[in-house]
Write a protein that holds these residues in place. Structure first.
Motif, PDB file in Angstrom:
ATOM      1  N   ILE A  52       0.845  -1.204   0.000  1.00 32.17           N
ATOM      2  CA  ILE A  52       0.000   0.000   0.000  1.00 32.17           C
ATOM      3  C   ILE A  52       0.874   1.246   0.000  1.00 32.17           C
ATOM      4  N   THR A  53       1.934   1.217   0.808  1.00 35.15           N
ATOM      5  CA  THR A  53       2.837   2.373   0.895  1.00 35.15           C
ATOM      6  C   THR A  53       3.478   2.661  -0.453  1.00 35.15           C
ATOM      7  N   ILE A  54       3.980   1.621  -1.110  1.00 39.10           N
ATOM      8  CA  ILE A  54       4.647   1.800  -2.405  1.00 39.10           C
ATOM      9  C   ILE A  54       3.670   2.342  -3.455  1.00 39.10           C
ATOM     10  N   GLY A  55       2.474   1.736  -3.522  1.00 40.44           N
ATOM     11  CA  GLY A  55       1.484   2.189  -4.493  1.00 40.44           C
ATOM     12  C   GLY A  55       1.028   3.614  -4.231  1.00 40.44           C
ATOM     13  N   ALA A  56       0.762   3.937  -2.974  1.00 36.88           N
ATOM     14  CA  ALA A  56       0.303   5.283  -2.629  1.00 36.88           C
ATOM     15  C   ALA A  56       1.397   6.314  -2.848  1.00 36.88           C
ATOM     16  N   LEU A  57       2.642   5.940  -2.559  1.00 36.94           N
ATOM     17  CA  LEU A  57       3.747   6.886  -2.767  1.00 36.94           C
ATOM     18  C   LEU A  57       3.926   7.188  -4.251  1.00 36.94           C
ATOM     19  N   ALA A  58       3.844   6.156  -5.093  1.00 38.25           N
ATOM     20  CA  ALA A  58       3.977   6.372  -6.534  1.00 38.25           C
ATOM     21  C   ALA A  58       2.886   7.304  -7.045  1.00 38.25           C
TER      22      ALA A  58
END
Length: 231
Positions: free
Chosen positions: A28-34
């Motif tokens: 979730i963190t990686i997707g939201a950061l992108a």
């Protein structure tokens, strides 16, 4: 104490649930950061371009700037929890893809903050560099891509690192929509064992360890970028 630990982590291989929940939190963190970086760059470029034109605004740019200002004002002025609930129970009420809902909610929220971080970095660059690039025949987008933004990234890296850490911790909020991330796993195990201390202390330690690792990686990246500047 040992019995609580066994019940919370060992019995029925519950430690695997924590690992799975941690993996979901990181995804979730990686997707939201992108998503947040993409939105942040777009909003920052629009707002900076509008501010730098000094009264020579086109109609389209003025409209885009207004939309960006409304976006950042609304997102920064309302709690992420409320945004997440609206995204899940109103906008995507018929969707069962909780992961996508969480990424969109957190990414849109992060984009508002990232846009202000990037805008501050862009504004910190000497305006003469934009004028020099334009005098060489480069258009606005090319100057931003090739000259301004690479320099701005170096200035805003610490703030972006802090936003990443904050975003990772904020993934705990998505437990309210039923997504099985780390906090939801701890809540479920606590409900089964009636032992709140070990599950919650365990995930607190996991969040802390991940944040320490992210801070360490951020420090390494900052040092390498400083070394590249000296060469």
């Amino acid at each position: 104490m040992s019995d609580q630990f066994v019940m919370s982590f060992i019995t029925n291989n519950r430690w695997q649930l924590y690992i799975k929940g941690l993996g979901t939190s990181l995804l979730i963190t990686i997707g939201a950061l992108a998503l947040g970086i993409v939105l942040g760059v777009l909003v920052a470029v629009v707002r900076t371009g509008h501010d730098q034109q000094k009264g020579k605004h086109s109609g389209g740019l003025s409209v885009a700037n207004t939309i960006c200002k409304v976006y950042t004002t609304v997102i920064r002025g309302t709690p992420m929890m409320v945004q997440l609930l609206i995204m899940n129970f109103v906008i995507f009420a018929s969707s069962k893809n909780l992961y996508l809902t969480a990424v969109l909610a957190l990414g849109i929220n992060s984009g508002a903050y990232v846009s202000e971080i990037i805008r501050g970095g862009i504004m910190s660059i000497d305006p003469g560099q934009m004028e020099a690039g334009r005098s060489l025949g480069m258009n606005y987008a090319t100057v931003m891509k090739e000259i301004i933004i690479p320099q701005a990234i170096k200035n805003i890296l610490p703030a972006l690192g802090n936003e990443l850490i904050t975003l990772f911790k904020d993934t705990s909020l998505v437990s309210v929509i039923g997504l099985g991330e780390l906090t939801k796993v701890a809540r479920d195990i606590q409900a089964r064992t009636y032992q709140p201390m070990m599950p919650y202390l365990g995930i607190a330690a996991m969040y802390l360890i991940i944040c320490i690792i992210l801070t360490w990686l951020q420090g390494i990246l900052e040092r390498r970028m400083r070394q590249s500047e000296r060469r």
